[in-house]
Design a protein around this motif. Structure first.
Motif, PDB file in Angstrom:
ATOM      1  N   THR A   1       1.042  -1.185   0.318  1.00  0.00           N
ATOM      2  CA  THR A   1       0.107  -0.119  -0.174  1.00  0.00           C
ATOM      3  C   THR A   1       0.961   1.345  -0.216  1.00  0.00           C
ATOM      4  O   THR A   1       1.726   1.697   0.854  1.00  0.00           O
ATOM      5  N   LEU A   2       0.730   2.296  -0.926  1.00  0.00           N
ATOM      6  CA  LEU A   2       1.131   3.146  -1.068  1.00  0.00           C
ATOM      7  C   LEU A   2       0.341   4.573  -1.113  1.00  0.00           C
ATOM      8  O   LEU A   2      -0.651   4.566  -1.533  1.00  0.00           O
ATOM      9  N   LEU A   3       0.831   5.692  -0.027  1.00  0.00           N
ATOM     10  CA  LEU A   3      -0.624   6.792   0.502  1.00  0.00           C
ATOM     11  C   LEU A   3       0.031   7.402  -0.219  1.00  0.00           C
ATOM     12  O   LEU A   3       1.275   7.942   0.844  1.00  0.00           O
ATOM     13  N   GLY A   4      -0.370   9.186  -0.478  1.00  0.00           N
ATOM     14  CA  GLY A   4       0.209  10.289  -0.367  1.00  0.00           C
ATOM     15  C   GLY A   4      -0.608  10.699   0.855  1.00  0.00           C
ATOM     16  O   GLY A   4      -1.603  11.185   1.338  1.00  0.00           O
ATOM     17  N   VAL A   5       0.603  11.690   1.332  1.00  0.00           N
ATOM     18  CA  VAL A   5       0.022  12.457   2.604  1.00  0.00           C
ATOM     19  C   VAL A   5       0.558  13.531   2.319  1.00  0.00           C
ATOM     20  O   VAL A   5       1.454  14.095   1.597  1.00  0.00           O
ATOM     21  N   ALA A   6      -0.149  14.831   3.446  1.00  0.00           N
ATOM     22  CA  ALA A   6       0.504  16.444   3.280  1.00  0.00           C
ATOM     23  C   ALA A   6       1.924  16.338   4.218  1.00  0.00           C
ATOM     24  O   ALA A   6       2.559  16.885   3.632  1.00  0.00           O
ATOM     25  N   ALA A   7       2.175  15.556   5.099  1.00  0.00           N
ATOM     26  CA  ALA A   7       2.767  15.234   5.978  1.00  0.00           C
ATOM     27  C   ALA A   7       3.448  14.621   6.936  1.00  0.00           C
ATOM     28  O   ALA A   7       2.681  14.581   7.198  1.00  0.00           O
ATOM     29  N   LEU A   8       4.144  14.318   7.990  1.00  0.00           N
ATOM     30  CA  LEU A   8       4.757  14.080   8.487  1.00  0.00           C
ATOM     31  C   LEU A   8       4.917  14.357   9.789  1.00  0.00           C
ATOM     32  O   LEU A   8       4.892  15.467  10.274  1.00  0.00           O
ATOM     33  N   ASP A   9       5.462  13.621  10.689  1.00  0.00           N
ATOM     34  CA  ASP A   9       6.086  13.794  11.874  1.00  0.00           C
ATOM     35  C   ASP A   9       7.119  15.298  12.186  1.00  0.00           C
ATOM     36  O   ASP A   9       6.733  15.837  13.411  1.00  0.00           O
ATOM     37  N   VAL A  10       7.766  15.039  11.304  1.00  0.00           N
ATOM     38  CA  VAL A  10       9.154  16.505  11.243  1.00  0.00           C
ATOM     39  C   VAL A  10       9.063  17.008   9.967  1.00  0.00           C
ATOM     40  O   VAL A  10       8.475  15.821   8.707  1.00  0.00           O
ATOM     41  N   PRO A  11       8.912  18.038   9.312  1.00  0.00           N
ATOM     42  CA  PRO A  11       9.533  19.051   7.911  1.00  0.00           C
ATOM     43  C   PRO A  11      10.151  17.942   7.252  1.00  0.00           C
ATOM     44  O   PRO A  11       9.801  18.030   6.053  1.00  0.00           O
ATOM     45  N   ASP A  12      11.591  17.799   7.615  1.00  0.00           N
ATOM     46  CA  ASP A  12      12.393  16.741   6.844  1.00  0.00           C
ATOM     47  C   ASP A  12      12.023  15.269   6.701  1.00  0.00           C
ATOM     48  O   ASP A  12      12.699  15.150   5.253  1.00  0.00           O
ATOM     49  N   HIS A  13      11.242  15.432   7.212  1.00  0.00           N
ATOM     50  CA  HIS A  13      10.980  13.310   6.353  1.00  0.00           C
ATOM     51  C   HIS A  13       9.891  13.541   5.658  1.00  0.00           C
ATOM     52  O   HIS A  13       8.223  13.889   5.568  1.00  0.00           O
ATOM     53  N   LEU A  14      10.418  12.403   4.404  1.00  0.00           N
ATOM     54  CA  LEU A  14       9.605  12.602   3.530  1.00  0.00           C
ATOM     55  C   LEU A  14       8.782  11.502   2.700  1.00  0.00           C
ATOM     56  O   LEU A  14       7.401  11.488   1.878  1.00  0.00           O
ATOM     57  N   VAL A  15       8.908  10.188   4.037  1.00  0.00           N
ATOM     58  CA  VAL A  15       8.544   8.781   3.572  1.00  0.00           C
ATOM     59  C   VAL A  15       7.946   8.490   5.350  1.00  0.00           C
ATOM     60  O   VAL A  15       9.587   8.586   5.971  1.00  0.00           O
ATOM     61  N   GLU A  16       7.626   7.555   5.466  1.00  0.00           N
ATOM     62  CA  GLU A  16       7.327   6.828   6.961  1.00  0.00           C
ATOM     63  C   GLU A  16       7.206   5.346   5.888  1.00  0.00           C
ATOM     64  O   GLU A  16       6.231   5.067   4.852  1.00  0.00           O
ATOM     65  N   VAL A  17       7.981   4.248   6.240  1.00  0.00           N
ATOM     66  CA  VAL A  17       7.224   2.560   6.319  1.00  0.00           C
ATOM     67  C   VAL A  17       6.358   2.026   7.600  1.00  0.00           C
ATOM     68  O   VAL A  17       7.424   1.851   8.430  1.00  0.00           O
ATOM     69  N   GLU A  18       5.458   1.482   6.757  1.00  0.00           N
ATOM     70  CA  GLU A  18       5.633   0.600   8.587  1.00  0.00           C
ATOM     71  C   GLU A  18       5.495  -1.091   7.500  1.00  0.00           C
ATOM     72  O   GLU A  18       5.044  -0.854   6.029  1.00  0.00           O
ATOM     73  N   ALA A  19       5.161  -1.859   8.987  1.00  0.00           N
ATOM     74  CA  ALA A  19       5.127  -3.529   8.585  1.00  0.00           C
ATOM     75  C   ALA A  19       5.008  -4.350   9.058  1.00  0.00           C
ATOM     76  O   ALA A  19       4.393  -3.753  10.420  1.00  0.00           O
ATOM     77  N   THR A  20       4.132  -5.192   8.727  1.00  0.00           N
ATOM     78  CA  THR A  20       3.848  -6.248   9.265  1.00  0.00           C
ATOM     79  C   THR A  20       4.140  -7.556   8.897  1.00  0.00           C
ATOM     80  O   THR A  20       3.988  -8.336   7.625  1.00  0.00           O
ATOM     81  N   ALA A  21       4.761  -8.381  10.189  1.00  0.00           N
ATOM     82  CA  ALA A  21       5.232  -9.637   9.258  1.00  0.00           C
ATOM     83  C   ALA A  21       4.727 -10.781   9.773  1.00  0.00           C
ATOM     84  O   ALA A  21       4.036 -10.540  11.613  1.00  0.00           O
ATOM     85  N   ILE A  22       4.600 -12.001   9.412  1.00  0.00           N
ATOM     86  CA  ILE A  22       4.042 -12.927  10.317  1.00  0.00           C
ATOM     87  C   ILE A  22       5.446 -13.996  10.495  1.00  0.00           C
ATOM     88  O   ILE A  22       6.136 -14.687   9.442  1.00  0.00           O
ATOM     89  N   LEU A  23       5.966 -14.312  11.735  1.00  0.00           N
ATOM     90  CA  LEU A  23       7.165 -15.289  11.916  1.00  0.00           C
ATOM     91  C   LEU A  23       6.510 -16.545  12.889  1.00  0.00           C
ATOM     92  O   LEU A  23       5.288 -16.821  13.644  1.00  0.00           O
ATOM     93  N   ASP A  24       7.073 -17.580  12.460  1.00  0.00           N
ATOM     94  CA  ASP A  24       6.634 -19.500  12.355  1.00  0.00           C
ATOM     95  C   ASP A  24       6.731 -19.569  13.936  1.00  0.00           C
ATOM     96  O   ASP A  24       8.064 -18.314  14.664  1.00  0.00           O
TER      97      ASP A  24
END
Length: 135
Positions: free
Chosen positions: A112-135
């Motif tokens: 999933t790729l989403l465009g946003v107006a802003a993040l936590d601080v002005p210098d940040h252009l991108v944020e990535v979150e993950a969901t993983a499954i471990l055995d």
């Protein structure tokens, strides 16, 4: 491996990702959105989308390794990009590819790729979150 990625019949095949992620493991791992901070909390790649994507992915890799996982265990990545436009895709993929090379893994583009107006601080252009499954 707890994750199988597929493109079922009847859905478009898109080169950079799969439509469905099948998870068969027993432990869910939710990694908070990672921004382009290094281990000391300093922003990496100010103004450089590819460098920031690379750092975000390296941070996701470190988080996964910290819980005994790897990118092979990722069921879903969500990427938030400030001011997203389709012409930014080559920079995003460049960052993904550079991080994958450093981590020695197959590049994992976002589900999933989403465009946003802003993040936590002005210098940040991108944020990535993950969901993983471990055995």
């Amino acid at each position: 491996m707890a994750i199988t990625l597929v493109n079922p019949s009847g859905l478009p095949e898109i080169d950079v990702y799969r439509q469905v992620s099948i998870a068969t493991g027993s432990k869910l791992v939710f990694i908070a959105g990672q921004v382009a901070w290094d281990a000391e909390g300093v922003t990496v790649g100010a103004g450089d989308l590819a460098a920031q994507v690379e750092q975000c992915y390296l941070n996701i890799g470190a988080a996964l390794a910290g819980v005994g996982g790897s990118f092979d265990d990722v069921a879903k990545l969500t990427v938030y990009v400030v001011g997203w436009t389709p012409d930014k895709m080559p920079l995003l993929l460049e960052g993904v590819t550079r991080a994958a090379a450093k981590l020695g893994v197959t590049p994992v583009p976002p589900a999933t790729l989403l465009g946003v107006a802003a993040l936590d601080v002005p210098d940040h252009l991108v944020e990535v979150e993950a969901t993983a499954i471990l055995d």
